[in-house]
Write a protein that holds these residues in place. Structure first.
Motif, PDB file in Angstrom:
ATOM      1  N   ILE A   1       0.939  -1.185   0.100  1.00 50.99           N
ATOM      2  CA  ILE A   1       0.068  -0.133  -0.023  1.00 50.99           C
ATOM      3  C   ILE A   1       0.870   1.321  -0.016  1.00 50.99           C
ATOM      4  CG2 ILE A   1      -1.713   1.458   1.533  1.00 50.99           C
ATOM      5  CD1 ILE A   1      -3.086  -1.226   2.164  1.00 50.99           C
ATOM      6  N   GLY A   2       2.044   1.200   0.446  1.00 48.58           N
ATOM      7  CA  GLY A   2       2.719   2.545   0.664  1.00 48.58           C
ATOM      8  C   GLY A   2       3.704   2.634  -0.430  1.00 48.58           C
ATOM      9  N   GLU A   3       3.858   1.732  -1.292  1.00 46.85           N
ATOM     10  CA  GLU A   3       4.695   1.498  -2.677  1.00 46.85           C
ATOM     11  C   GLU A   3       4.242   2.573  -3.706  1.00 46.85           C
ATOM     12  OE1 GLU A   3       7.728   0.136  -3.091  1.00 46.85           O
ATOM     13  OE2 GLU A   3       7.504  -0.969  -1.179  1.00 46.85           O
ATOM     14  N   ASP A   4       5.135   3.307  -4.396  1.00 53.39           N
ATOM     15  CA  ASP A   4       4.526   4.296  -5.631  1.00 53.39           C
ATOM     16  C   ASP A   4       3.701   2.977  -6.807  1.00 53.39           C
ATOM     17  OD1 ASP A   4       5.550   6.336  -4.626  1.00 53.39           O
ATOM     18  OD2 ASP A   4       7.465   6.096  -5.543  1.00 53.39           O
ATOM     19  N   LEU A   5       3.045   3.917  -7.239  1.00 49.65           N
ATOM     20  CA  LEU A   5       2.216   2.786  -8.340  1.00 49.65           C
ATOM     21  C   LEU A   5       3.266   2.447  -9.511  1.00 49.65           C
ATOM     22  CD1 LEU A   5      -1.033   4.866  -8.978  1.00 49.65           C
ATOM     23  CD2 LEU A   5      -0.685   2.627  -7.829  1.00 49.65           C
ATOM     24  N   LEU A   6       3.295   1.348 -10.139  1.00 57.04           N
ATOM     25  CA  LEU A   6       4.195   0.858 -11.270  1.00 57.04           C
ATOM     26  C   LEU A   6       4.157   1.707 -12.410  1.00 57.04           C
ATOM     27  CD1 LEU A   6       3.076  -3.050 -10.958  1.00 57.04           C
ATOM     28  CD2 LEU A   6       5.029  -1.881 -10.321  1.00 57.04           C
ATOM     29  N   GLU A   7       5.069   1.830 -13.045  1.00 60.85           N
ATOM     30  CA  GLU A   7       5.339   2.547 -14.318  1.00 60.85           C
ATOM     31  C   GLU A   7       5.669   1.502 -15.429  1.00 60.85           C
ATOM     32  OE1 GLU A   7       8.028   6.012 -13.974  1.00 60.85           O
ATOM     33  OE2 GLU A   7       7.602   6.074 -11.943  1.00 60.85           O
ATOM     34  N   ARG A   8       5.303   2.057 -16.682  1.00 63.82           N
ATOM     35  CA  ARG A   8       5.619   1.150 -17.651  1.00 63.82           C
ATOM     36  C   ARG A   8       7.290   1.481 -18.127  1.00 63.82           C
ATOM     37  NH1 ARG A   8       6.804   0.154 -22.784  1.00 63.82           N
ATOM     38  NH2 ARG A   8       5.718  -1.238 -23.790  1.00 63.82           N
ATOM     39  N   LYS A   9       8.246   0.690 -17.533  1.00 62.95           N
ATOM     40  CA  LYS A   9       9.680   0.895 -17.531  1.00 62.95           C
ATOM     41  C   LYS A   9      10.057  -0.713 -18.273  1.00 62.95           C
ATOM     42  CE  LYS A   9      10.605   3.975 -14.118  1.00 62.95           C
ATOM     43  NZ  LYS A   9      11.526   4.048 -12.545  1.00 62.95           N
ATOM     44  N   GLN A  10      10.269  -0.561 -19.597  1.00 59.99           N
ATOM     45  CA  GLN A  10      10.945  -1.738 -20.342  1.00 59.99           C
ATOM     46  C   GLN A  10      12.326  -1.728 -20.179  1.00 59.99           C
ATOM     47  OE1 GLN A  10       8.791  -1.960 -23.950  1.00 59.99           O
ATOM     48  NE2 GLN A  10      10.520  -3.519 -25.154  1.00 59.99           N
ATOM     49  N   ILE A  11      12.684  -3.033 -19.928  1.00 62.48           N
ATOM     50  CA  ILE A  11      14.165  -3.397 -19.814  1.00 62.48           C
ATOM     51  C   ILE A  11      14.659  -4.116 -21.033  1.00 62.48           C
ATOM     52  CG2 ILE A  11      16.015  -4.325 -18.471  1.00 62.48           C
ATOM     53  CD1 ILE A  11      14.608  -3.689 -15.900  1.00 62.48           C
ATOM     54  N   GLY A  12      15.429  -3.599 -21.931  1.00 54.71           N
ATOM     55  CA  GLY A  12      15.971  -4.220 -23.326  1.00 54.71           C
ATOM     56  C   GLY A  12      14.316  -4.508 -24.033  1.00 54.71           C
ATOM     57  N   ARG A  13      14.126  -5.829 -24.235  1.00 55.04           N
ATOM     58  CA  ARG A  13      12.882  -6.079 -25.006  1.00 55.04           C
ATOM     59  C   ARG A  13      11.895  -6.833 -24.071  1.00 55.04           C
ATOM     60  NH1 ARG A  13      12.659 -11.837 -26.815  1.00 55.04           N
ATOM     61  NH2 ARG A  13      14.355 -13.133 -25.840  1.00 55.04           N
ATOM     62  N   ARG A  14      12.025  -6.539 -22.520  1.00 51.53           N
ATOM     63  CA  ARG A  14      10.985  -7.047 -21.853  1.00 51.53           C
ATOM     64  C   ARG A  14      10.309  -5.913 -20.913  1.00 51.53           C
ATOM     65  NH1 ARG A  14      15.671 -10.312 -22.096  1.00 51.53           N
ATOM     66  NH2 ARG A  14      14.930 -12.420 -22.701  1.00 51.53           N
ATOM     67  N   LEU A  15       9.133  -6.216 -20.629  1.00 55.74           N
ATOM     68  CA  LEU A  15       8.410  -5.465 -19.800  1.00 55.74           C
ATOM     69  C   LEU A  15       8.045  -6.416 -18.300  1.00 55.74           C
ATOM     70  CD1 LEU A  15       6.876  -2.753 -19.054  1.00 55.74           C
ATOM     71  CD2 LEU A  15       4.943  -3.763 -20.018  1.00 55.74           C
ATOM     72  N   LEU A  16       8.790  -7.478 -18.511  1.00 58.69           N
ATOM     73  CA  LEU A  16       8.180  -8.630 -17.740  1.00 58.69           C
ATOM     74  C   LEU A  16       8.535  -8.469 -16.208  1.00 58.69           C
ATOM     75  CD1 LEU A  16       7.250 -11.702 -17.904  1.00 58.69           C
ATOM     76  CD2 LEU A  16       9.447 -12.408 -18.032  1.00 58.69           C
ATOM     77  N   SER A  17       9.444  -7.616 -15.782  1.00 56.81           N
ATOM     78  CA  SER A  17       9.661  -7.347 -14.350  1.00 56.81           C
ATOM     79  C   SER A  17       8.450  -6.488 -13.872  1.00 56.81           C
ATOM     80  CB  SER A  17      10.852  -6.669 -14.123  1.00 56.81           C
ATOM     81  OG  SER A  17      10.935  -5.373 -14.772  1.00 56.81           O
ATOM     82  N   VAL A  18       7.863  -5.421 -14.596  1.00 55.15           N
ATOM     83  CA  VAL A  18       6.840  -4.882 -14.383  1.00 55.15           C
ATOM     84  C   VAL A  18       5.544  -5.807 -14.157  1.00 55.15           C
ATOM     85  CG1 VAL A  18       5.336  -2.682 -14.721  1.00 55.15           C
ATOM     86  CG2 VAL A  18       7.722  -2.756 -15.193  1.00 55.15           C
ATOM     87  N   SER A  19       5.271  -6.767 -15.159  1.00 51.79           N
ATOM     88  CA  SER A  19       4.283  -7.500 -15.240  1.00 51.79           C
ATOM     89  C   SER A  19       4.047  -8.392 -13.976  1.00 51.79           C
ATOM     90  CB  SER A  19       4.122  -8.373 -16.483  1.00 51.79           C
ATOM     91  OG  SER A  19       3.934  -7.681 -17.608  1.00 51.79           O
ATOM     92  N   ARG A  20       5.232  -8.912 -13.510  1.00 53.65           N
ATOM     93  CA  ARG A  20       5.415  -9.838 -12.572  1.00 53.65           C
ATOM     94  C   ARG A  20       5.183  -9.066 -11.197  1.00 53.65           C
ATOM     95  NH1 ARG A  20      10.591 -13.346 -14.469  1.00 53.65           N
ATOM     96  NH2 ARG A  20       9.602 -14.698 -15.742  1.00 53.65           N
ATOM     97  N   GLU A  21       5.592  -8.038 -11.053  1.00 53.77           N
ATOM     98  CA  GLU A  21       5.442  -7.254  -9.728  1.00 53.77           C
ATOM     99  C   GLU A  21       3.779  -6.917  -9.770  1.00 53.77           C
ATOM    100  OE1 GLU A  21       5.978  -5.123  -6.271  1.00 53.77           O
ATOM    101  OE2 GLU A  21       6.615  -6.796  -7.198  1.00 53.77           O
ATOM    102  N   ALA A  22       3.158  -6.464 -10.903  1.00 55.41           N
ATOM    103  CA  ALA A  22       1.686  -6.438 -10.914  1.00 55.41           C
ATOM    104  C   ALA A  22       0.903  -7.530 -10.607  1.00 55.41           C
ATOM    105  CB  ALA A  22       1.362  -5.999 -12.321  1.00 55.41           C
ATOM    106  N   LEU A  23       1.385  -8.659 -11.006  1.00 57.47           N
ATOM    107  CA  LEU A  23       0.823 -10.011 -10.488  1.00 57.47           C
ATOM    108  C   LEU A  23       0.949 -10.287  -9.096  1.00 57.47           C
ATOM    109  CD1 LEU A  23      -0.985 -12.496 -10.939  1.00 57.47           C
ATOM    110  CD2 LEU A  23       1.328 -13.601 -11.790  1.00 57.47           C
ATOM    111  N   ARG A  24       2.372 -10.027  -8.713  1.00 58.58           N
ATOM    112  CA  ARG A  24       2.527 -10.065  -7.053  1.00 58.58           C
ATOM    113  C   ARG A  24       1.615  -9.113  -6.503  1.00 58.58           C
ATOM    114  NH1 ARG A  24       5.526  -8.617  -2.703  1.00 58.58           N
ATOM    115  NH2 ARG A  24       6.018  -6.675  -3.447  1.00 58.58           N
ATOM    116  N   ARG A  25       1.418  -7.930  -6.635  1.00 54.23           N
ATOM    117  CA  ARG A  25       0.899  -6.917  -5.776  1.00 54.23           C
ATOM    118  C   ARG A  25      -0.348  -7.134  -5.929  1.00 54.23           C
ATOM    119  NH1 ARG A  25       3.384  -0.810  -6.927  1.00 54.23           N
ATOM    120  NH2 ARG A  25       5.483  -1.351  -6.416  1.00 54.23           N
ATOM    121  N   ILE A  26      -1.028  -7.415  -6.833  1.00 55.27           N
ATOM    122  CA  ILE A  26      -2.818  -7.478  -7.061  1.00 55.27           C
ATOM    123  C   ILE A  26      -3.132  -8.898  -6.482  1.00 55.27           C
ATOM    124  CG2 ILE A  26      -4.658  -7.571  -8.928  1.00 55.27           C
ATOM    125  CD1 ILE A  26      -3.121  -5.712 -10.481  1.00 55.27           C
TER     126      ILE A  26
END
Length: 626
Positions: free
Chosen positions: A74-99
């Motif tokens: 709850i205290g974390e900043d909202l996720l941003e669309r930050k792509q690393i190389g050809r992947r957005l996967l770290s953001v997608s995985r954190e979204a799944l974890r949080r939600i």
């Protein structure tokens, strides 16, 4: 026909022809569960979990860890669309974890703060420009994240939020999956198929009432195509991509099957795929006595972690002993580290009817599986922290995420891993420097990566040549007796044009030490043979003997059957700007120059200090191993 001489792709084709079931069932047009929630945890099932956590301290501690982590989120900043190389996967995985965490916390406590924070995250993600469909795993995990939140929090979401989330699931999740530029995963036989199909059916079930045609097409397609990946568990359950990707692909496969069962009352026969239910044994035996996994292929080198899918397998197989390793994770003094697992709440969903007080010791101490990447796993005890653990791998480098490690082994004793495998290197660290990492041909750039070729694995290298990617080896024979568990593989085809024949056997002798035996017939040229073992230990050399020291323990290496060879050490410094450094490790081995047509029979003993007086002098050839 002698399958051990066949190249892997032809072997797999034969296996599929023999074992593949026919998926003739159709997914009903109407979804039987009309209301929300209908994904994983149906309405009212929270009661069972609450009863579990009231009566079982282990489950209670896990539940509390999830609630505490949800408050941290709850205290974390909202996720941003930050792509690393050809992947957005770290953001997608954190979204799944949080939600997933937040939605679980709301379902179990009713506290509105969790639902409100999840809603903010989902609306935010719905406003991304896209979910990176060119790397569709990113889309799959993001779709699953929003599907769980949308379904579980349906009655709490504002109407405007519902519309945004629902449209995002459809426009950035489901519809791109029908674009042929992105949906090659449908024909994949590995984790991409499992993860992407799972993400898509979660999205489809979440929005079914508003998009019934699209949702039904998605579900029918998924049931029809996931079988291609599930065929790879045949015949015994050995997962070709190894420990790390078992945790990924198989977990999403179980998420796929479980949601179908909850909604339709059936998984359309998919669980009956030969080897699938048996794969839980593979995963359990892949964890060594030290708690570290046998990390061949593209797997990490750390200790294992709680795997929720194992609770599903324990229930399906009615075999509580499959949770022997999992219970250890729940007995840790601090469970906060488990929260990095983005599907952690599923452990309580799948384990809610399993008491953890009296998990029995597994019956078997040896596990052997064939298939695309055959493996033999053996130990002297499940309860002795000083037990010997021995893992042995056959297979082919051509398997997805494979390494040139055919004939390789790992070994533990006295609570220490002596013979190790590096596992993988971070993909982006290589791709960012221009390395084409995922080619599988003999001349692929993949094999220039230090950790991936045979030079650094615990096997043989002939004339500094690479193993053959078109080769394939199975486990030809094995034994399960307590005094001599063993496995033997003819790995000749992986050394085509290098050796006339090469058979390797590994065994634990009298529950005291390990023997690695090689029987070789050289081809018609002089050959330089290098025997190699990677270790984190300090090495002291003494001619045909070597002493390894680590954590105050000692292991002795002895050569039998070769005259005049001496142990050597080799650096693990790759010497390139793209390979990962390997501090604290060294390779120990020896070299031998074989004459044309020469036949060799030799073995290396790995003997813990306390077992030196138990070493046998008599040497049996592999044909006599029974």
């Amino acid at each position: 026909m002698n399958l051990k001489l066949l190249a892997y792709p032809f072997f797999l084709l034969g296996m599929m022809l023999v074992f593949s079931p026919t998926w003739a069932q159709e997914v009903p047009v109407e979804v039987p569960v009309k209301s929300h929630p209908r994904i994983l945890l149906l309405e009212g099932e929270e009661v069972e979990i609450n009863q579990l956590i009231e009566n079982d301290q282990r489950w209670n501690r896990l539940h509390q860890a999830i609630i505490q982590e949800s408050d941290q989120i709850i205290g974390e900043d909202l996720l941003e669309r930050k792509q690393i190389g050809r992947r957005l996967l770290s953001v997608s995985r954190e979204a799944l974890r949080r939600i997933f965490h937040l939605s679980y916390a709301y379902r179990l406590t009713g506290a509105s703060r969790f639902a409100q924070r999840a809603e903010q995250e989902m609306v935010n993600i719905s406003g991304f420009s896209d979910w990176n469909p060119s790397h569709f795993l990113d889309v799959a995990e993001m779709t699953m994240a929003l599907a769980i939140g949308y379904d579980w929090l349906f009655d709490t979401l504002a109407q405007d939020s519902k519309t945004k989330i629902k449209e995002a699931i459809v426009n950035m999740g489901l519809e791109p999956s029908f674009n042929e530029e992105y949906n090659w995963f449908l024909d994949a036989t590995h984790n991409w198929n499992q993860v992407c199909n799972a993400g898509m059916i979660y999205g489809a079930l979440a929005v079914y009432e508003d998009y019934p045609d699209l949702a039904h097409r998605t579900l029918q397609r998924a049931v029809d195509t996931i079988a291609k990946a599930m065929d790879d568990y045949q015949p015994d359950g050995a997962y070709p991509e190894g420990y790390g990707y078992w945790g990924y692909g198989t977990t999403f496969n179980v998420l796929f099957l479980d949601v179908l069962e909850k909604v339709y009352g059936t998984d359309f026969g998919l669980t009956n795929t030969p080897g699938f239910l048996e794969t839980a044994g593979f995963y359990e035996h892949m964890t060594g006595v030290t708690g570290y996994a046998y990390n061949w292929g593209d797997a990490g080198g750390g200790k294992g972690n709680l795997t929720p899918a194992m609770f599903w397998f324990a229930r399906k197989n009615e075999q509580a002993s499959l949770l022997w390793v999992e219970r250890d994770y729940l007995d840790q003094s601090d469970l906060s580290g488990l929260n990095r697992n983005r599907v952690l709440p599923a452990a309580l969903i799948w384990g809610k009817n399993i008491p953890l007080e009296n998990i029995p010791v597994p019956d078997e101490k040896v596990w052997v599986g064939q298939g695309a990447n055959p493996v033999a796993l053996m130990r002297t005890s499940w309860t002795d922290p000083n037990a010997i653990y021995l893992g042995f791998k056959a297979g082919s480098p051509s398997v997805n995420h494979g390494h040139m490690d055919v004939g390789s082994f790992i070994m533990e004793a006295e609570g220490v891993r002596w013979a190790m495998d590096f596992g993988s290197q971070n993909y982006e660290s290589l791709e960012s420097k221009g390395i084409q990492l995922f080619g599988r041909t003999q001349d692929a750039e993949r094999w220039t990566v230090f950790r991936l070729n045979n030079y650094v694995h615990n096997t043989l290298t002939i004339d500094a040549a690479l193993q053959r990617v078109d080769g394939y080896a199975k486990i030809d024979q094995h034994g399960r007796s307590d005094d001599f568990p063993f496995a033997v593989s003819d790995v000749t085809s992986v050394y085509k044009n290098q050796l006339e024949q090469f058979r390797r056997g590994v065994a634990i002798v009298d529950q005291s030490y390990v023997v690695v035996r090689d029987e070789i017939r050289n081809n018609n040229s002089r050959s330089h043979i290098r025997w190699n073992m990677l270790t984190p230990a300090e090495v002291t050399l003494d001619g045909d003997k070597a002493q390894l020291t680590q954590a105050g323990k000692k292991l002795h290496l002895m050569i039998q059957g070769l005259e005049g060879v001496q142990w050597k050490t080799y650096s693990t410094d790759p010497g390139t700007d793209y390979d990962a450094p390997n501090p604290g490790t060294v390779m120990v081995g020896f070299e031998y120059h074989a004459q044309p047509g020469e036949e060799l029979e030799f073995q290396v003993l790995l003997v813990p200090e306390h077992s030196l007086d138990k070493v046998r002098e008599k040497r049996k050839n592999l044909a006599e191993w029974k």
